[in-house]
Design a protein around this motif. Structure first.
Motif, PDB file in Angstrom:
ATOM      1  N   ALA A 296       0.531  -1.118   0.168  1.00 57.11           N
ATOM      2  CA  ALA A 296      -0.047  -0.072   0.008  1.00 57.11           C
ATOM      3  C   ALA A 296       0.798   1.368   0.067  1.00 57.11           C
ATOM      4  N   GLY A 297       2.270   1.011   0.237  1.00 55.95           N
ATOM      5  CA  GLY A 297       3.094   1.950   0.232  1.00 55.95           C
ATOM      6  C   GLY A 297       2.977   2.860   1.526  1.00 55.95           C
ATOM      7  N   THR A 298       2.457   2.512   2.547  1.00 57.99           N
ATOM      8  CA  THR A 298       2.528   3.279   3.896  1.00 57.99           C
ATOM      9  C   THR A 298       3.670   3.200   4.509  1.00 57.99           C
ATOM     10  N   VAL A 299       4.424   2.071   4.468  1.00 60.40           N
ATOM     11  CA  VAL A 299       5.853   1.934   4.860  1.00 60.40           C
ATOM     12  C   VAL A 299       6.739   2.030   3.844  1.00 60.40           C
ATOM     13  N   PRO A 300       7.890   2.864   3.663  1.00 60.53           N
ATOM     14  CA  PRO A 300       8.946   2.796   2.674  1.00 60.53           C
ATOM     15  C   PRO A 300       9.708   1.553   2.706  1.00 60.53           C
ATOM     16  N   ILE A 301       9.737   1.222   1.359  1.00 59.33           N
ATOM     17  CA  ILE A 301      10.481  -0.093   1.242  1.00 59.33           C
ATOM     18  C   ILE A 301      11.995  -0.030   1.570  1.00 59.33           C
ATOM     19  N   VAL A 302      12.599   0.701   1.787  1.00 61.80           N
ATOM     20  CA  VAL A 302      14.129   0.832   2.216  1.00 61.80           C
ATOM     21  C   VAL A 302      14.029   0.606   3.821  1.00 61.80           C
ATOM     22  N   HIS A 303      12.864   1.115   4.316  1.00 64.85           N
ATOM     23  CA  HIS A 303      12.944   0.756   5.832  1.00 64.85           C
ATOM     24  C   HIS A 303      12.666  -0.714   6.017  1.00 64.85           C
ATOM     25  N   GLY A 304      11.884  -1.406   5.364  1.00 71.13           N
ATOM     26  CA  GLY A 304      11.846  -2.674   5.353  1.00 71.13           C
ATOM     27  C   GLY A 304      13.223  -3.626   5.035  1.00 71.13           C
ATOM     28  N   VAL A 305      13.915  -2.974   4.242  1.00 68.41           N
ATOM     29  CA  VAL A 305      15.419  -3.606   3.959  1.00 68.41           C
ATOM     30  C   VAL A 305      16.412  -3.235   5.049  1.00 68.41           C
ATOM     31  N   LEU A 306      16.163  -2.335   5.830  1.00 69.09           N
ATOM     32  CA  LEU A 306      17.243  -2.097   6.832  1.00 69.09           C
ATOM     33  C   LEU A 306      16.718  -2.790   8.259  1.00 69.09           C
ATOM     34  N   LEU A 307      15.176  -2.983   8.430  1.00 69.41           N
ATOM     35  CA  LEU A 307      14.821  -3.845   9.412  1.00 69.41           C
ATOM     36  C   LEU A 307      15.052  -5.454   9.366  1.00 69.41           C
TER      37      LEU A 307
END
Length: 327
Positions: free
Chosen positions: A111-122
């Motif tokens: 849905a685009g509510t959380v940036p993809i780059v944040h997921g990559v870091l988490l």
């Protein structure tokens, strides 16, 4: 040379600079990620599956030992962190399919509510914390089981989820690995009966998950799944396989009641027989709901939310307590 401008998710300061040049007709800004979005991305509700870690402790009737209970709770947290890391990776890999799904399109990354780059870091951060806690504070065997779980889930996300039937066998294995992890965390021996029962029951649940996905697929008018090897025509076959696996779990339970181990753990082992019709009812009801398209994507989550399933759980607890402590 444009007379008007449409701005989509502009950086700070850009709207003011553009308004000095041209009229801004529309300003579309993405929803900024909030705490709820990150919690949803971590799928904390999926941590409920980790309750299986406490099963060996309950089965050994040692849940009253607080030091073992504390170790089991820590294992619960560690598995949750590791699972959330894998869920983030799985969501990033499934982005194209999730965006086309009627429910999964509301997941934070899709849905685009959380940036993809944040997921990559988490993903590596959660994994580092999970394995750090697991190897430092729990027995080495638990760390080995946690590693097996991670390798299995990674294999599932990258490849095996696209292999027909192997995917459901692996999903059932992932549930069973949680039981193994619980035994490793508290140093309790694991019964053959519990492993056999878990494998058949969780295979039934995994097949129910695929069956439900195919129900959604058929409702969309599609004949094959994206990123999976199943077709809408497989519905009847999955229904037969899943119901059979569930009833095999009941058969294992019935055979366990006649085993010598039962007499050592229960003062009235004959009371355990009441669990057989109770489990038959629950499995039959779950598959009837799956056939009618009323089952949640994940049967385990459905079981925790379904009021009838909760009453079945209460009845199960009453039966076990009666069989254990009745004079």
């Amino acid at each position: 040379r444009a007379r008007r401008a449409i701005l989509v998710d502009p950086d700070p300061g850009v709207p003011r600079a553009v308004r000095d040049i041209v009229e801004v007709e529309t300003l579309i800004e993405n929803e900024r990620p909030g705490v709820s979005g990150y919690l949803k991305a971590l799928r904390l509700y999926q941590w409920s599956k980790n309750v299986l870690i406490f099963l060996p402790l309950l089965g050994a009737h040692r849940v009253g030992e607080l030091d073992l209970l504390a170790d089991a709770f820590l294992a619960f947290i560690v598995f949750g962190l590791c699972a959330s890391s894998v869920y983030l990776l799985n969501d990033l890999l499934d982005l194209p399919a999730d965006r086309l799904h009627p429910r999964k399109c509301r997941r934070p990354f899709a849905a685009g509510t959380v940036p993809i780059v944040h997921g990559v870091l988490l993903i590596p951060l959660l994994l580092l914390v999970a394995f750090g806690l697991g190897f430092l504070l729990l027995p080495p065997l638990f760390g080995a089981v946690l590693g097996l779980y991670y390798v299995s889930t990674l294999s599932y996300s990258l490849w095996l989820k696209r292999v027909v039937l192997v995917d459901v066998l692996l999903l059932a294995g992932l549930y069973t690995i949680r039981v193994l992890a619980g035994a490793a965390a508290v140093g309790v021996g694991l019964s053959f009966w519990l492993l056999a029962f878990s494998m058949f029951l969780f295979l039934s649940l995994a097949l129910a998950k695929r069956h439900t996905e195919l129900i959604v697929l058929r409702g969309q008018g599609s004949e094959s799944t994206r990123g999976r090897g199943y077709q809408a025509s497989d519905l009847d076959a999955l229904l037969s396989l899943g119901a059979a696996a569930g009833y095999m779990a009941v058969l294992v339970l019935a055979l366990y009641i006649n085993s010598p181990e039962v007499g050592e753990l229960y003062s009235r082992p004959e009371a355990i027989w009441l669990l057989c019709p109770l489990l038959l009812y629950w499995i039959s009801r779950m598959w009837l709901g799956a056939h009618r398209g009323k089952l949640h994507d994940d049967p385990v989550i459905f079981a925790f939310k379904d009021h009838v399933s909760r009453w079945v759980l209460v009845a199960t607890a009453i039966i076990v307590v009666t069989a254990t402590y009745a004079p």
